[in-house]
Scaffold this active site. Structure first.
Site, PDB file in Angstrom:
ATOM      1  N   THR A 328       0.837  -1.205   0.000  1.00  0.00           N
ATOM      2  CA  THR A 328       0.000   0.000   0.000  1.00  0.00           C
ATOM      3  C   THR A 328       0.870   1.253   0.000  1.00  0.00           C
ATOM      4  OG1 THR A 328      -0.117   0.273   2.401  1.00  0.00           O
ATOM      5  CG2 THR A 328      -1.683  -1.258   1.402  1.00  0.00           C
ATOM      6  N   CYS A 329       0.208   2.419  -0.176  1.00  0.00           N
ATOM      7  CA  CYS A 329       0.940   3.694  -0.244  1.00  0.00           C
ATOM      8  C   CYS A 329       1.189   4.295   1.131  1.00  0.00           C
ATOM      9  CB  CYS A 329       0.166   4.690  -1.101  1.00  0.00           C
ATOM     10  SG  CYS A 329       0.077   4.147  -2.797  1.00  0.00           S
ATOM     11  N   ASP A 330       0.770   3.596   2.195  1.00  0.00           N
ATOM     12  CA  ASP A 330       0.932   4.133   3.536  1.00  0.00           C
ATOM     13  C   ASP A 330       2.332   3.818   4.070  1.00  0.00           C
ATOM     14  OD1 ASP A 330       0.741   4.943   6.128  1.00  0.00           O
ATOM     15  OD2 ASP A 330      -1.078   3.828   6.580  1.00  0.00           O
ATOM     16  N   ASN A 368      -6.672   0.304   0.274  1.00  0.00           N
ATOM     17  CA  ASN A 368      -5.956   0.694  -0.947  1.00  0.00           C
ATOM     18  C   ASN A 368      -6.302  -0.214  -2.136  1.00  0.00           C
ATOM     19  OD1 ASN A 368      -2.507   2.030  -0.988  1.00  0.00           O
ATOM     20  ND2 ASN A 368      -4.379   2.794  -1.872  1.00  0.00           N
TER      21      ASN A 368
END
Ligand SMILES: *Cc1c(COP(=O)(O)O)cnc(C)c1O
Length: 380
Positions: A328-330, A368
Site C-alpha cells: 500500500t501507499c501508507d 488501498n
C-alpha cells in the site's frame, strides 16, 4: 511440517500473496494440548483465525469453540451441525461459549433461545442479560495478572476478585445460574506464574462464594494465552501444562469441569505466508524490497498483535540487513526495517514467513484496493 519447497510450489501454482493452512499441524497442536492437559476441554478461540475449514478440523478432533460475536457464532454453528435436532440445544453449549463479557443487545436476543453460556464482569451486564437473555447461563470473568504477556487484556475486562462474590450473588438474585469463573492471563503468556496466580485467585473466589452460601459453581475456564513457539526463548508447553495440572489438582476437585480457550496455540504454527517481490530500491544504503502483502493484510499482527514476523528467502546466499515493505501507499505499511536477506533477490522472486497463522490473515483489510491473501488448505 510444511517445507519451504512445498510452499514455493504452492506459490507457483496459486499465485501470491498466499496464506497456507496446514491441517496436520492444527491436529498436532490439538493433540499436544489434550495430551498435556488431559483434564481440560479446549474451546478454540475462533478470533485467532475464523476460517470454517479450521473449525471443521478442530471439531472433528474433539474441540469446542469460544466465540465473541454473532458472525463467529454462525461460523461455528454452521460447521458443527451433525447432531439430532432434539439434543442440540443442550448439546450446543458443551461445544460453544460466548466469551465476550460485553454483549450487544441484538446478539443476546438472537442467542437467548439457545440457552447460551456467556461471560460477564459487571452489574450493568446483569441488567442487560435479565432483559434480553434470561435463559443464559453465566461465567464470571475475573481480572487476573497479565504480567509479561505479549498482548495485555486485564485493563479491558474482568471483575476485581474483591467484587467477585457480590457479582455472583447479584446474578443469582436476578435469577441466573453462575456456573463458574473464567479469566485470561494475556495472549502469548511466557510468564507461566500468571496461570498459577490466576488459578489460585479463582480458587479463593470459589471458597468465598461457598462460605457466603453460593454452591452452584462447577466450572473453571482458564482462558487463552498459551504461547506459540515463535522462538527458542518460549519454554515448552509441557512445563506450563505441568504447573497448571498441579494447581488444578490441588485446588479443584475432579467434579469441577475445566475449560480453556486456546487461540494462538492451535493455529500460529499451522499458518505460513508467501509473498512476491514487486519492487526493489536502495535507500540510505539499504536494500529495500517491496512485496505484495503487508500490515493491512496477512502481516496485520505487526500492528494489532505486537508480533514480529521474519521473512525468509527460498534462495541461499550472503545476507545483509534489508527493509521489507508492504504494497500500500501508507508509510505505516512496513513489515520489517531489518531482515537478514540476500541483496541479490530479483523482482518476481518469493519470500515466506512460517508461524504466522494466528491474528494475521484474520484481521486483513481491503485497504488501498488490495484484497486479503488467497487461502490454501493442505492436509485437510
Ligand atoms: C482472544 C481470546 C482468547 C484466545 O487467546 P489466545 O491468547 O490466542 O489463546 C481466549 N479467550 C478470550 C476471552 C479471548 O478474548
Amino acid at each position: 511440517m510444511i517445507t519451504p519447497k512445498q510452499l514455493h510450489k504452492l506459490a507457483v501454482r496459486h499465485g501470491t500473496p498466499l496464506f497456507v493452512v496446514d491441517h496436520d499441524e492444527i491436529r498436532r497442536n490439538y493433540a499436544t494440548f489434550k495430551k498435556y492437559l488431559p483434564r481440560v476441554q479446549a474451546y478454540y478461540a475462533v478470533k485467532a483465525e475464523p476460517l470454517p475449514e479450521i473449525v471443521k478440523t478442530l471439531y472433528k478432533a474433539g474441540a469446542s469453540f469460544d466465540v465473541a460475536s454473532m458472525p463467529e457464532f454462525e461460523i461455528v454453528h454452521e460447521n458443527i451441525q451433525h447432531m439430532p435436532p432434539k439434543q442440540r440445544q443442550q448439546w450446543i453449549w458443551d461445544k460453544i461459549i460466548y466469551a465476550n463479557p460485553i454483549k450487544a443487545i441484538e446478539a443476546l436476543t438472537q442467542l437467548d433461545p439457545y440457552k447460551p453460556l456467556v461471560t460477564y464482569d459487571n452489574p450493568e451486564e446483569i441488567k442487560k442479560l435479565e432483559k434480553y437473555a434470561p435463559n443464559a447461563g453465566l461465567a464470571l470473568r475475573l481480572k487476573v495478572p497479565n504480567t509479561g504477556a505479549m498482548v495485555e487484556l486485564s485493563s479491558k475486562f474482568g471483575a476485581d476478585p474483591g467484587e467477585a462474590v457480590d457479582l455472583i450473588l447479584a446474578a443469582d438474585k436476578a435469577g441466573f445460574t453462575v456456573e463458574g469463573l473464567s479469566f485470561h492471563v494475556g495472549s502469548q503468556t511466557t510468564n507461566f506464574e500468571n496461570y498459577v496466580q490466576a488459578i489460585n485467585l479463582a480458587a479463593n473466589v470459589f471458597k468465598d462464594a461457598r462460605s457466603r452460601g453460593y454452591t452452584k459453581m462447577n466450572l473453571l475456564d482458564i482462558g487463552g494465552g498459551f504461547p506459540a513457539p515463535y522462538d527458542k526463548s518460549v519454554k515448552s508447553f509441557r512445563i506450563l501444562a505441568k504447573k497448571i495440572n498441579t494447581e488444578l489438582d490441588r485446588l479443584f476437585p475432579r467434579e469441577i469441569e475445566i475449560l480453556a480457550e486456546p487461540g494462538r496455540f492451535m493455529i500460529a504454527t499451522a499458518g505460513a505466508s508467501v509473498v512476491k517481490i514487486n519492487g526493489k530500491a536502495v535507500r540510505d544504503g539499504k536494500t529495500c524490497y517491496y512485496v505484495d502483502d503487508g500490515v493491512y493484510h496477512t502481516y496485520s499482527g505487526i500492528i494489532f498483535d505486537h508480533c514480529h514476523y521474519h521473512l525468509k528467502s527460498f534462495r541461499k546466499g550472503p545476507v545483509r540487513i534489508c527493509g521489507v515493505f508492504g504494497p500500500t501507499c501508507d508509510a505505516l505499511d512496513v513489515i520489517s526495517m531489518s531482515e537478514n536477506l540476500p541483496t541479490d533477490l530479483e523482482l518476481g522472486e518469493f519470500l515466506y514467513s512460517p508461524n504466522i497463522g494466528a491474528y494475521s490473515h484474520a484481521s486483513s483489510t481491503w485497504f488501498n484496493g488490495f484484497p486479503p491473501a488467497k487461502v490454501v488448505h493442505i492436509n485437510q
